[in-house]
Write an enzyme that holds these catalytic residues in place. Structure first.
Site, PDB file in Angstrom:
ATOM      1  N   LYS A 143       0.846  -1.194   0.000  1.00 34.81           N
ATOM      2  CA  LYS A 143       0.000   0.000   0.000  1.00 34.81           C
ATOM      3  C   LYS A 143       0.880   1.243   0.000  1.00 34.81           C
ATOM      4  O   LYS A 143       1.509   1.578   1.007  1.00 34.81           O
ATOM      5  CB  LYS A 143      -0.934   0.040   1.220  1.00 34.81           C
ATOM      6  N   SER A 197       5.485   7.119  10.186  1.00 32.81           N
ATOM      7  CA  SER A 197       5.659   7.892  11.419  1.00 32.81           C
ATOM      8  C   SER A 197       5.568   6.988  12.654  1.00 32.81           C
ATOM      9  O   SER A 197       4.940   5.924  12.622  1.00 32.81           O
ATOM     10  CB  SER A 197       4.588   8.975  11.491  1.00 32.81           C
ATOM     11  N   GLU A 218       9.775   0.692  10.649  1.00 31.54           N
ATOM     12  CA  GLU A 218      10.862   1.661  10.413  1.00 31.54           C
ATOM     13  C   GLU A 218      10.246   3.039  10.575  1.00 31.54           C
ATOM     14  O   GLU A 218       9.419   3.449   9.760  1.00 31.54           O
ATOM     15  CB  GLU A 218      11.396   1.523   8.976  1.00 31.54           C
ATOM     16  N   CYS A 252      14.019   9.823   6.692  1.00 30.01           N
ATOM     17  CA  CYS A 252      13.899   9.432   8.097  1.00 30.01           C
ATOM     18  C   CYS A 252      15.232   9.533   8.824  1.00 30.01           C
ATOM     19  O   CYS A 252      15.266   9.837  10.001  1.00 30.01           O
ATOM     20  CB  CYS A 252      13.350   8.019   8.183  1.00 30.01           C
ATOM     21  N   GLU A 349      10.850  15.761  15.259  1.00 32.69           N
ATOM     22  CA  GLU A 349      11.169  15.511  13.854  1.00 32.69           C
ATOM     23  C   GLU A 349      10.450  16.563  13.004  1.00 32.69           C
ATOM     24  O   GLU A 349       9.242  16.734  13.114  1.00 32.69           O
ATOM     25  CB  GLU A 349      10.695  14.115  13.475  1.00 32.69           C
TER      26      GLU A 349
HETATM   27  P1  NAD Z   1       2.454   8.047   7.991  1.00 35.37           P
HETATM   28  O1  NAD Z   1       2.832   7.214   9.139  1.00 35.37           O
HETATM   29  O2  NAD Z   1       1.341   9.001   8.146  1.00 35.37           O
HETATM   30  O3  NAD Z   1       2.074   7.164   6.713  1.00 35.37           O
HETATM   31  C1  NAD Z   1       2.861   6.093   6.275  1.00 35.37           C
HETATM   32  C2  NAD Z   1       1.979   5.094   5.565  1.00 35.37           C
HETATM   33  O4  NAD Z   1       1.075   4.549   6.498  1.00 35.37           O
HETATM   34  C3  NAD Z   1       1.133   5.649   4.433  1.00 35.37           C
HETATM   35  O5  NAD Z   1       1.022   4.672   3.417  1.00 35.37           O
HETATM   36  C4  NAD Z   1      -0.213   5.848   5.085  1.00 35.37           C
HETATM   37  O6  NAD Z   1      -1.293   5.809   4.177  1.00 35.37           O
HETATM   38  C5  NAD Z   1      -0.260   4.642   6.019  1.00 35.37           C
HETATM   39  N1  NAD Z   1      -1.128   4.783   7.187  1.00 35.37           N
HETATM   40  C6  NAD Z   1      -1.506   5.924   7.829  1.00 35.37           C
HETATM   41  N2  NAD Z   1      -2.320   5.621   8.859  1.00 35.37           N
HETATM   42  C7  NAD Z   1      -2.460   4.274   8.879  1.00 35.37           C
HETATM   43  C8  NAD Z   1      -3.160   3.345   9.729  1.00 35.37           C
HETATM   44  N3  NAD Z   1      -3.873   3.750  10.768  1.00 35.37           N
HETATM   45  N4  NAD Z   1      -3.053   2.034   9.451  1.00 35.37           N
HETATM   46  C9  NAD Z   1      -2.305   1.590   8.431  1.00 35.37           C
HETATM   47  N5  NAD Z   1      -1.637   2.409   7.591  1.00 35.37           N
HETATM   48  C10 NAD Z   1      -1.694   3.738   7.817  1.00 35.37           C
HETATM   49  O7  NAD Z   1       3.820   8.744   7.602  1.00 35.37           O
HETATM   50  P2  NAD Z   1       4.124   9.654   6.345  1.00 35.37           P
HETATM   51  O8  NAD Z   1       3.549  10.981   6.659  1.00 35.37           O
HETATM   52  O9  NAD Z   1       3.724   8.968   5.104  1.00 35.37           O
HETATM   53  O10 NAD Z   1       5.756   9.675   6.336  1.00 35.37           O
HETATM   54  C11 NAD Z   1       6.496  10.554   7.111  1.00 35.37           C
HETATM   55  C12 NAD Z   1       6.983   9.865   8.382  1.00 35.37           C
HETATM   56  O11 NAD Z   1       7.520   8.582   8.104  1.00 35.37           O
HETATM   57  C13 NAD Z   1       8.080  10.588   9.083  1.00 35.37           C
HETATM   58  O12 NAD Z   1       7.824  10.597  10.470  1.00 35.37           O
HETATM   59  C14 NAD Z   1       9.348   9.783   8.807  1.00 35.37           C
HETATM   60  O13 NAD Z   1      10.351   9.830   9.755  1.00 35.37           O
HETATM   61  C15 NAD Z   1       8.824   8.422   8.688  1.00 35.37           C
HETATM   62  N6  NAD Z   1       9.688   7.644   7.803  1.00 35.37           N
HETATM   63  C16 NAD Z   1      10.519   6.715   8.345  1.00 35.37           C
HETATM   64  C17 NAD Z   1      11.367   5.976   7.540  1.00 35.37           C
HETATM   65  C18 NAD Z   1      12.281   4.923   8.095  1.00 35.37           C
HETATM   66  O14 NAD Z   1      12.865   4.186   7.337  1.00 35.37           O
HETATM   67  N7  NAD Z   1      12.438   4.800   9.383  1.00 35.37           N
HETATM   68  C19 NAD Z   1      11.345   6.166   6.170  1.00 35.37           C
HETATM   69  C20 NAD Z   1      10.487   7.113   5.653  1.00 35.37           C
HETATM   70  C21 NAD Z   1       9.664   7.840   6.474  1.00 35.37           C
END
Ligand code: NAD
Length: 445
Positions: A143, A197, A218, A252, A349
């Protein structure tokens, strides 16, 4: 919606149960995954341009990282299909008397995987999940983030072209709170691999546990650069530009808090400020632009909100600090000085092009500040003092420590977080093993 989640999981589950993928010889899975890498490489320019349209990022980064580095990663992971192994075990089972035993372990694919991908590196992070899962013999439902579905969809078409059987790789677009949550809670999903996140990661872990679904997370970071008193300041300026401003800081592992010895703090701030001030801002497709738009209006507003808070808490804006007068979700690359470790700019962050510089007096104090964070994804040390570096490396609470570089990754180098930056590791042998179960086999004779 839920009906499509049901359809996608049923498709992956059918494909897994049928053995159309897990039943192949490992060498055949490897060959097909290598062909997948070749097909992706043959469509490199198309995928890179699609990613820049999708996400807003620099076309150079899309070519070099989203596609270039991902193709290397695909080849590396394809090779693990033929290298998984179990162990033979010496056992001392004493009953019934006179019985001998042959015991061993085997690794088996965990089953249907749900891969949930964020918007910052949409193609690359999808590939980080798909290829090790498939190398292990699993099937997968990916997804992509709501904001960035395009490259994952194209990748699915290329998978068909490469000969990956129907149902093995499924791409489901949809909102996180509905499609994502339903996918994680689905009883036929055996493993969730999530990048995103920390807040959503916690919800996913809690939901997955209800079915004992395995999960790896992650998550976010607030990654320090620690410039020791002898640091080469020019190198550490270059390191901050790459480590902190790559992809507009939407990384990240991005460097976002930079600790500099007080004796060199002002010189570093001046040099970093001058370098950042000179960066050109423009669209992702503009080959001369060094800073490109953020992914969305929402992300732009979030980063500008962090900057307002930093100013209100007393940070000094050395350069940047606002949205330029350009159409698009831009934020100027920003250096903040006079940042105190207690301020939000040093703790939260931001996920935008913002570098905070902080002064320290002793290395022991700096180490304490580096570790005083809820996160622990990555950190870097800047020094040529080998003794001091070797002393500090084991004492830093982070999944990766770089010395004299920041944010360089390799498929063979495990990547993941300590503390609230996640659970589990991607990359390396461990990434493939994380998509397997270990079965003990015990034969009496
Ligand atoms: P997010 O957590 O809002 O979304 C990530 C994914 O999760 C998206 O596909 C989203 O649609 C999905 N999602 C959201 N709510 C959900 C739920 N309740 N159940 C299942 N899936 C759900 O994060 P974002 O805004 O897309 O990305 C930014 C964040 O991600 C930052 O905090 C960043 O640090 C982190 N990040 C971490 C890494 C890593 O490798 N550690 C890599 C990239 C981004």
């Amino acid at each position: 919606g839920e009906a499509q989640v049901e359809q996608a999981v049923a498709s992956a589950h059918r494909a897994f149960r049928s053995g159309v993928w897990s039943g192949l010889r490992p060498a055949d899975r490897e060959r097909i995954l290598l062909r997948f890498a070749e097909v992706v490489e043959a469509h490199a320019e198309e995928l890179a341009q699609l990613e820049t349209l999708n996400q807003g990022k620099s076309i150079h980064i899309a070519r070099a990282i989203e596609v270039g580095a991902s193709v290397e990663y695909m080849r590396y992971m394809a090779g693990w299909a033929t290298k998984l192994e179990g162990q033979t075990l010496d056992v001392s089972i004493a009953v019934p008397p006179g019985t001998r035993y042959n015991a061993s372990t085997r690794r088996e694919p965990v089953g249907v995987v749900a891969g949930i991908v964020p918007w910052n590196f949409p193609l690359m992070i999808a590939i980080w999940k798909i290829v090790p899962a498939l190398a292990a013999g699993c099937t997968i439902v990916i997804k992509p983030a709501d904001e960035t579905p395009l490259t994952a969809l194209r990748l699915a078409e290329l998978a068909i072209e490469a000969g990956i059987p129907a149902g093995v790789l499924n791409v489901l677009v949809g909102r996180g709170a509905s499609a994502g949550a339903a996918l994680v809670a689905h009883p036929q999903v055996s493993k969730v691999s999530f990048t995103g996140s920390t807040a959503v990661g916690k919800q996913i872990g809690a939901s997955a546990l209800q079915n004992m679904t395995r999960f790896s997370l992650e998550l976010g970071g607030k990654n320090p650069m620690l410039l020791l008193p002898d640091a080469d300041l020019d190198k550490a300026v270059g390191g901050a530009l790459l480590g902190g401003l790559l992809n507009q800081g939407q990384v990240c592992a991005a460097a976002s808090r930079i600790y500099v010895h007080r004796s060199r703090h002002d010189a570093y701030v001046e040099a970093l400020g001058a370098a950042v001030k000179g960066m050109s801002i423009g669209a992702g497709m503009d080959p001369n632009a060094q800073i490109n738009p953020l992914v969305s209006r929402k992300q732009q507003a979030s980063v500008l909100g962090h900057l307002d808070k930093a100013r209100a808490q007393g940070a000094r804006v050395v350069t940047g600090g606002a949205a330029p007068a350009l159409p698009g979700f831009f934020v100027e690359p920003t250096v903040l000085a006079g940042v105190d470790h207690g301020m939000a700019a040093a703790r939260e962050e931001i996920f935008g092009p913002v570098l905070s510089v902080l002064a320290y007096d002793s290395v022991e104090e700096a180490l304490q500040l580096v570790n005083d964070s809820q996160y622990g994804l990555a950190a870097s040390l800047w020094t040529n003092d080998l003794t001091q570096a070797m002393d500090l490396i084991p004492r830093i609470e982070a999944g990766t420590v770089w010395v004299n570089s920041h944010v360089v990754l390799d498929p063979n180098m495990p990547f993941g977080g300590y503390k609230q930056s996640g659970i589990g590791r991607e990359f390396g042998r461990g990434a493939v093993e994380a998509f397997t179960e270990t079965k003990s086999v015990c034969i009496a004779y």
